[in-house]
Write a protein that holds these residues in place. Structure first.
Motif, mmCIF file in Angstrom:
data_model
loop_
_atom_site.group_PDB
_atom_site.id
_atom_site.type_symbol
_atom_site.label_atom_id
_atom_site.label_comp_id
_atom_site.label_asym_id
_atom_site.label_seq_id
_atom_site.Cartn_x
_atom_site.Cartn_y
_atom_site.Cartn_z
ATOM 1 N N MET A 34 -31.771 49.666 33.437
ATOM 2 C CA MET A 34 -30.629 49.677 34.350
ATOM 3 C C MET A 34 -29.839 48.370 34.219
ATOM 4 O O MET A 34 -30.358 47.372 33.748
ATOM 5 N N SER A 35 -28.593 48.397 34.664
ATOM 6 C CA SER A 35 -27.762 47.194 34.637
ATOM 7 C C SER A 35 -27.880 46.403 35.933
ATOM 8 O O SER A 35 -27.187 45.412 36.112
ATOM 9 N N VAL A 36 -28.758 46.833 36.827
ATOM 10 C CA VAL A 36 -29.000 46.150 38.101
ATOM 11 C C VAL A 36 -30.484 45.826 38.198
ATOM 12 O O VAL A 36 -31.289 46.309 37.405
ATOM 13 N N GLY A 37 -30.851 45.046 39.193
ATOM 14 C CA GLY A 37 -32.236 44.641 39.362
ATOM 15 C C GLY A 37 -33.104 45.716 39.994
ATOM 16 O O GLY A 37 -32.649 46.818 40.336
ATOM 17 N N GLU A 38 -34.379 45.353 40.180
ATOM 18 C CA GLU A 38 -35.357 46.305 40.708
ATOM 19 C C GLU A 38 -35.015 46.756 42.125
ATOM 20 O O GLU A 38 -35.128 47.933 42.448
ATOM 21 N N LYS A 39 -34.603 45.830 42.991
ATOM 22 C CA LYS A 39 -34.281 46.205 44.370
ATOM 23 C C LYS A 39 -33.110 47.183 44.413
ATOM 24 O O LYS A 39 -33.164 48.186 45.132
ATOM 25 N N GLN A 40 -32.063 46.929 43.633
ATOM 26 C CA GLN A 40 -30.918 47.846 43.608
ATOM 27 C C GLN A 40 -31.320 49.193 43.011
ATOM 28 O O GLN A 40 -30.840 50.235 43.464
ATOM 29 N N THR A 41 -32.185 49.174 42.015
ATOM 30 C CA THR A 41 -32.679 50.430 41.439
ATOM 31 C C THR A 41 -33.452 51.209 42.491
ATOM 32 O O THR A 41 -33.243 52.414 42.667
ATOM 33 N N ARG A 42 -34.322 50.529 43.226
ATOM 34 C CA ARG A 42 -35.102 51.194 44.284
ATOM 35 C C ARG A 42 -34.183 51.756 45.368
ATOM 36 O O ARG A 42 -34.375 52.877 45.837
ATOM 37 N N ASN A 43 -33.160 50.980 45.751
ATOM 38 C CA ASN A 43 -32.217 51.461 46.767
ATOM 39 C C ASN A 43 -31.509 52.725 46.292
ATOM 40 O O ASN A 43 -31.301 53.666 47.065
ATOM 41 N N ARG A 44 -31.116 52.771 45.017
ATOM 42 C CA ARG A 44 -30.433 53.950 44.483
ATOM 43 C C ARG A 44 -31.380 55.144 44.452
ATOM 44 O O ARG A 44 -30.999 56.269 44.782
ATOM 45 N N LEU A 45 -32.636 54.910 44.039
ATOM 46 C CA LEU A 45 -33.628 55.989 44.037
ATOM 47 C C LEU A 45 -33.818 56.538 45.450
ATOM 48 O O LEU A 45 -33.866 57.755 45.644
ATOM 49 N N ASP A 46 -33.907 55.641 46.439
ATOM 50 C CA ASP A 46 -34.072 56.087 47.823
ATOM 51 C C ASP A 46 -32.860 56.886 48.302
ATOM 52 O O ASP A 46 -33.007 57.881 49.027
ATOM 53 N N ALA A 47 -31.666 56.475 47.894
ATOM 54 C CA ALA A 47 -30.459 57.227 48.255
ATOM 55 C C ALA A 47 -30.490 58.614 47.618
ATOM 56 O O ALA A 47 -30.062 59.600 48.228
ATOM 57 N N MET A 48 -31.030 58.704 46.396
ATOM 58 C CA MET A 48 -31.129 59.993 45.720
ATOM 59 C C MET A 48 -32.164 60.894 46.400
ATOM 60 O O MET A 48 -32.031 62.118 46.368
ATOM 61 N N VAL A 49 -33.174 60.291 47.020
ATOM 62 C CA VAL A 49 -34.107 61.067 47.845
ATOM 63 C C VAL A 49 -33.335 61.665 49.019
ATOM 64 O O VAL A 49 -33.440 62.861 49.311
#
Length: 79
Positions: A34-49
């Motif tokens: 990803m072009s963002v860090g782990e926290k931003q990746t996790r936030n996006r995954l949670d939004a996709m949930v």
């Protein structure tokens, strides 16, 4: 109930989750792609949930994500 239309970034994440061994992934596994860090990746995954594209289960302190049926449909349409 499905959420808004997924973005290209959503489709990239769906593809990345789906291509991990077993079709399961964690934010630390996906972050290098990803072009963002782990926290931003996790936030996006949670939004996709929240949008109905992914489900997750906690394994210890780690969230493990996989595609819902809706997520699989979105991914199939994007090909």
């Amino acid at each position: 109930m499905p959420g808004p239309e997924p973005s290209d970034a959503d489709e990239k994440l769906l593809r990345l989750v789906n291509t991990q061994e077993g079709g399961f992934a964690t934010a630390p596994e996906l972050e290098p792609n990803m072009s963002v860090g782990e926290k931003q990746t996790r936030n996006r995954l949670d939004a996709m949930v929240d949008d109905g594209l992914l489900k997750y289960r906690r394994v210890g302190s780690t969230k493990v994500y996989w595609l819902t049926d809706h997520g699989e449909e979105v991914l199939a349409r994007s090909v």
